[in-house]
Design a protein around this motif. Structure first.
Motif, short mmCIF file in Angstrom:
data_model
loop_
_atom_site.label_atom_id
_atom_site.label_comp_id
_atom_site.label_asym_id
_atom_site.label_seq_id
_atom_site.Cartn_x
_atom_site.Cartn_y
_atom_site.Cartn_z
N CYS A 1 0.86 -1.18 0.00
CA CYS A 1 0.00 0.00 0.00
C CYS A 1 0.89 1.24 0.00
CB CYS A 1 -0.96 0.01 1.19
SG CYS A 1 -0.15 0.18 2.77
N ASP B 1 -3.34 5.09 0.14
CA ASP B 1 -4.02 3.94 0.72
C ASP B 1 -4.17 4.05 2.23
OD1 ASP B 1 -2.13 1.90 -1.54
OD2 ASP B 1 -4.06 2.87 -1.86
N HIS C 1 -4.06 -2.11 5.70
CA HIS C 1 -4.31 -2.28 4.27
C HIS C 1 -3.22 -3.13 3.61
CE1 HIS C 1 -6.86 1.64 4.38
NE2 HIS C 1 -7.47 0.59 4.91
N ALA D 1 -3.99 -6.71 1.72
CA ALA D 1 -3.51 -7.04 0.37
C ALA D 1 -2.71 -8.34 0.39
CB ALA D 1 -2.67 -5.90 -0.18
N ARG E 1 0.54 -8.14 -4.34
CA ARG E 1 -0.68 -7.46 -4.78
C ARG E 1 -0.76 -6.10 -4.11
NH1 ARG E 1 -6.36 -10.54 -4.56
NH2 ARG E 1 -5.18 -11.83 -6.03
N PHE E 2 -1.24 -5.12 -4.87
CA PHE E 2 -1.47 -3.80 -4.30
C PHE E 2 -2.82 -3.78 -3.59
CE2 PHE E 2 1.88 -1.07 -5.94
CZ PHE E 2 2.43 -1.86 -6.97
N TYR E 3 -2.95 -2.93 -2.59
CA TYR E 3 -4.23 -2.75 -1.90
C TYR E 3 -5.22 -2.07 -2.84
CZ TYR E 3 -7.73 -0.86 1.24
OH TYR E 3 -8.91 -0.53 1.84
N LEU E 4 -6.42 -2.67 -2.95
CA LEU E 4 -7.46 -2.12 -3.82
C LEU E 4 -8.39 -1.26 -2.98
CD1 LEU E 4 -8.24 -5.29 -5.96
CD2 LEU E 4 -6.70 -3.40 -6.50
N ARG E 5 -8.41 0.05 -3.25
CA ARG E 5 -9.16 0.98 -2.41
C ARG E 5 -10.66 0.87 -2.60
NH1 ARG E 5 -4.66 3.67 -4.05
NH2 ARG E 5 -5.67 4.58 -5.88
N ASN E 6 -11.12 0.34 -3.72
CA ASN E 6 -12.56 0.30 -3.99
C ASN E 6 -13.19 -1.02 -3.57
OD1 ASN E 6 -11.29 -1.28 -5.87
ND2 ASN E 6 -12.50 -0.56 -7.62
N THR E 7 -12.47 -1.86 -2.83
CA THR E 7 -13.04 -3.12 -2.38
C THR E 7 -13.32 -3.06 -0.89
OG1 THR E 7 -10.84 -4.03 -1.99
CG2 THR E 7 -11.84 -4.41 -4.13
#
Length: 976
Positions: A938, A943, A953, A957, A970-976
């Motif tokens: 993140c 994030d 976060h 991820a 994996r990058f942290y997905l902010r829209n999940t």
């Protein structure tokens, strides 16, 4: 003639004077009657023909019409026996008379309306489908920005009539200007009609605001764009969520009253423990109990807890209505035997005698509850909060139960389960309703009483990942497991028996392509014209993504808790009053308490009285500035009465609105380390005393502080021979450990003729490296007492200084890998956040967890596991940049801080390099092991805005990788 009739009708017919058909001549292919049906009708009156029913009147009315020789227009018949079943006909006729005026029969034309009847039935079905939704539905013409249709729910929600709304537009009810709404609509149109879901605020006719969640979609109809909006009023839900948080805090604070009642040994103990329980949750900052004093005119304070206790003890409060001090909260509640609440304490006239004290303690609201026994007031429970309007009806109800019998029941919020059912018909045509149904984001279905699909929309097909043809062949048992089928049956059965709509919160969906998902559904009964149940219709929504996100969040929180329990340092969380809310097992072990014993204790209960003010000052500094404190030394009390010397940290906790709600931090027992340091100092003191008799080297200086005599092995101790010292002052020699300010202070001491002790100097010996010296001196005075110079001793303290450096290193580094430990990482992360904020920079946090570490320990032993951890630390350190920071948190978990992040590709390259480096096989206990790692990344501030958010976060991820492919990042997905 026939061609003329064909233009206006589908058949021509004639009857004789007895109204018996003598001719039925088909003039169009639209007529659905077959030749057999026509032939069977000849020679019979209509009411004698099997299969004919009169739709618009009775046969008696029809016969009366014939008897009166009246013409008729558009009489509706249904005739069973057509080519495709029942035909619907529209007949017009007129009587026929001969030249003498005698009635000879009837003749007329016939229209086949079967197709129109079927379309009308389909339109009713589509309208009924829209009636399923209890949510408001509106249609907006993009060109005119006016409402063109809406359902009854929308009218009720806004308070306007349909005619009033048809003269308005969305800008008249939404809290947004027309330009913003138009831009939003144009974005949906440009996106090709893709729907979107948003939240917003609207105002009804009475001026009241309400929150809503709205699904919008742009549909091209004929030559213009229509915006369809399906809303959901979430005002009560949002308010309930906020109220639930507040009530939850209060419930947590007072839930201990049952235990208080069970364990209290006396009224005094009960009063005090009730007060302490009341302030435990943070909503109440001061609680007290006051009783009548038979010897004095003032109320007696028998128990108090929370902030401002000393201030409250100094106040004069009375139960006597003849005194001004008897008209406040306490006196009013005592005399009226009812709760008395002042939600704006500083501005209410009743609080006059105590307003200055309340302002000092920042008390914004107060409430008093009478303690009633046998119908008489015997005392008052007095509570204060720092928040205005803190004591609403629900809080007062909870607190009244405490005052009555210290037993309460927390009322659960009623969930909003009723939806409005009636939806008025839309004015648009069949195609418009079909478009709305097929473009809904939610799935729509109709099933028969056996649960077989009869009608489905495209959204439901997408949800099942099946074609409409395949889906229409399925029963509810085909698309869910046994448990889901049983739940669906119960819901449908309850709807069938009660006639009321029903909901199923969630069930497992078995899709056509073999995958599974989670869905929720609402349904209602379908009845025919006679009111008999014929099936069910409803709405189905795919909640798989939300369900998986909730599962992942729960797993992440469980992992976060397991991390807390695995670390050796004591972790704590307290509210703003210092009451302990959360801790780990290490915290309990440090103080000797069980978890259920220590939770709820105030910090003053495990600190000495003389240390409480010092602890409060440190926490207050963090509260005022928001800047964390680290490395604070505290003396704490063990359960058995022993004292512990701890080194700790304090960080401020804020809620979603950014308001301070408590503190968290780490504690480490440094009692043994401090004792070792004390022993070391004592040893040095003894050594210093021995030096008085026999020092490492002895020196003397003249009146100008120049060395005139050096005795002892000064060369071996300092790296400089005695000749190098003679004729020079200390500040003229090559010592590099003292700043200019320190030299000036030392010279000031010498000028005043004061002794100096343990002046620490650092020199670089040619062969032995850095050396640390300690020099002490006493003034030399002549016979008249005038300063004549200095004499003193010097000694080598290199080993002591190096030992101190080693101790500092051990405190901040992991013993096994040599990497920085959790304490140093927390300090580094906090520093990194502050620097990034100050200079508007970005940095990345990478959370790394080995995938198969437990298998190595289980198969090859813990020694092999230790070797693997060392190799992991080595590979991580070798594959990061010099400016990056690597640390080990606990077990097989490592973190990397990547400074000054550029573009995402650069960060991906660094993460990929680290994952690849850990993938290389490693030899452990004579066997080759393949161990991989999962990493989550993140970026600050995108994030997360603080340390806790970044750690959470990055961990989420990493957890997503761990439960999918492993051996990746994996990058942290902010829209999940």
């Amino acid at each position: 003639m026939n061609s003329l009739i064909a233009l206006c009708a589908d058949a021509y017919w004639e009857q004789d004077a007895e109204c018996r058909f003598t001719l039925i001549q088909c003039t169009s292919t639209r007529l659905g009657l077959g030749a057999d049906a026509i032939q069977s009708a000849l020679g019979k009156a209509p009411w004698d023909i099997a299969g004919i029913a009169h739709e618009s009147a009775s046969w008696k009315d029809w016969q009366d019409c014939f008897a009166r020789r009246q013409s008729f227009r558009e009489a509706a018949w249904s005739w069973q026996g057509g080519k495709t079943g029942t035909c619907f006909l529209m007949l017009s006729g007129e009587p026929v008379f001969d030249d003498a005026g005698l009635f000879t029969g009837y003749r007329g034309v016939m229209h086949d309306t079967t197709i129109e009847k079927q379309r009308e039935t389909e339109l009713r079905r589509f309208r009924a489908a829209i009636d399923v939704s209890g949510d408001p539905i509106v249609l907006v013409d993009r060109e005119t920005m006016r409402f063109i249709d809406m359902n009854d729910t929308a009218c009720k929600l806004t308070g306007y009539t349909r005619d009033e709304l048809l003269g308005m537009g969305p800008a008249d009810v939404l809290l947004a200007d027309r330009q913003t709404i138009e831009a939003d609509y144009d974005e949906m149109i440009a996106a090709g009609g893709i729907g979107r879901t948003t939240e917003g605020t609207a105002r009804n006719r009475a001026g009241e605001l309400f929150l809503f969640e709205i699904q919008r979609k742009a549909i091209r109809f004929e030559d213009r764009w229509i915006i369809t909006s399906i809303g959901r009023d979430i005002t009560r839900r949002k308010r309930a969520e906020r109220a639930a948080v507040r009530l939850g805090q209060m419930y947590a604070a007072i839930s201990g009253t049952n235990e208080v009642i069970l364990h209290a040994q006396s009224p005094e103990e009960l009063y005090q423990q009730v007060c302490e329980v009341a302030v435990r949750g943070g909503q109440i900052v001061n609680a007290s109990i006051l009783l009548p004093d038979t010897d004095l005119d003032w109320a007696k304070l028998v128990a108090v807890a929370g902030i401002g206790a000393d201030t409250l003890r100094a106040l004069h409060i009375s139960f006597d209505q003849n005194r001004p001090e008897g008209h406040g909260l306490v006196g009013t509640a005592f005399r009226s035997q009812k709760a008395c609440v002042i939600n704006d304490f500083l501005n209410d006239p009743r609080s006059g005698p105590w307003r200055e004290a309340a302002g000092k303690e920042q008390a914004a609201a107060g409430a008093a509850f009478p303690l009633i026994r046998k119908g008489q007031s015997v005392g008052v429970l007095l509570l204060y909060s720092r928040h205005r309007d803190a004591f609403d009806d629900e809080i007062v109800q909870l607190l009244e139960r405490i005052a009555q019998d210290i037993v309460f029941t927390l009322d659960n919020f009623e969930r909003e389960t009723e939806r409005q059912k009636a939806i008025d018909a839309l004015r648009a045509s069949e195609e418009k309703y079909r478009s709305i149904l097929e473009n809904m984001n939610d799935g729509y279905f109709e099933v028969d009483l056996q649960g077989n699909y009869a009608v489905v929309n495209d959204a439901l097909c997408r949800m099942h990942r099946a074609s409409k043809e395949d889906l229409l062949r399925q029963n509810y048992r085909d698309y869910t497991d046994a448990q889901g089928a049983a739940s669906l049956y119960r819901v449908f059965n309850a709807v069938f028996r009660s006639g009321q709509p029903g909901e199923l919160a969630e069930y497992r969906l078995l899709r056509q392509d073999g995958t599974t998902g989670i869905a929720q559904a609402s349904t209602q009964l379908i009845a025919d014209a006679r009111g008999q149940p014929v099936g069910f219709r409803g709405i189905c929504r795919d909640i798989t993504a939300r369900y998986e996100a909730e599962q992942a969040l729960r797993a992440s929180e469980e992992k976060y808790r397991s991390i807390l329990e695995s670390i050796e340092e004591a972790y704590y969380e307290v509210d703003l009053t210092g009451t302990l809310l959360l801790c780990n097992d290490a915290f309990c072990r440090m103080f000797g308490y069980a978890m259920n014993e220590i939770l709820g204790l105030n910090y003053s209960q495990y600190h000495k009285p003389e240390d409480v003010a010092y602890v409060f000052a440190n926490f207050n500094d963090v509260f005022r500035t928001g800047i964390p404190k680290k490395g604070i030394d505290w003396v704490l009390l063990h359960k058995n009465g022993d004292t512990l010397l701890c080194e700790g940290s304090v960080l401020l906790i804020r809620n979603d609105e950014g308001e301070p709600v408590g503190f968290r931090g780490m504690l480490r027992d440094v009692t043994a380390r401090r004792e070792m340091e004390a022993a070391l100092r004592a040893s040095e003191e003894r050594f210093r005393d021995l030096t008085e008799l026999s020092s490492d080297w002895y020196w003397e200086q003249d009146i100008r502080y120049r060395f005139v005599q050096i005795n002892g092995d000064v060369l071996a101790k300092t790296g400089m021979a005695a000749e190098d010292y003679l004729g020079k002052t200390l500040w003229e020699l090559p010592f590099d450990h003292i700043s200019l300010e320190q030299w000036l202070e030392h010279q000031s001491q010498l000028a005043e003729g004061r002794p100096f002790y343990e002046l620490v100097l650092k020199t670089q010996a040619a062969e032995a490296g850095s050396r640390y010296l300690s020099v002490s001196g006493l003034p030399i005075r002549d016979a008249e007492g005038r300063l004549a110079g200095y004499r003193g001793t010097g000694k080598d303290i290199t080993e002591r200084k190096l030992a101190e450096e080693r101790i500092r290193h051990l405190a901040s580094h992991d013993i096994l890998t040599g990497l920085p430990n959790r304490m140093m990482f927390n300090q580094m992360l906090s520093h990194q956040v502050q620097q990034a904020r100050r200079y508007n920079r970005k940095f990345a946090l990478m959370f790394i967890d080995l995938d198969h570490f437990k298998a190595v320990n289980d198969t090859s032993g813990h020694d092999a596991g230790d070797v693997l951890l060392k190799e992991t630390a080595k590979r991580l350190s070798e594959n990061v940049r010099a400016s990056d920071f690597v640390a080990r948190l606990a077990g097989d978990e490592f973190v990397v801080i990547v400074e000054e992040v550029g573009d995402p590709e650069q960060l991906s390259a660094i993460a990929g390099k680290l994952v690849a480096a850990l993938r290389t096989p490693v030899m452990l206990a004579g066997q080759i092991h393949y161990v991989t790692a999962s990493a989550g990344l993140c970026v600050f501030p995108d994030d997360g805005q603080d340390e806790d958010a970044l750690l959470k976060h990055a961990d989420a991820a990493m957890y997503a990788v761990k439960h999918s492919t492993k051996d990746n990042f994996r990058f942290y997905l902010r829209n999940t």
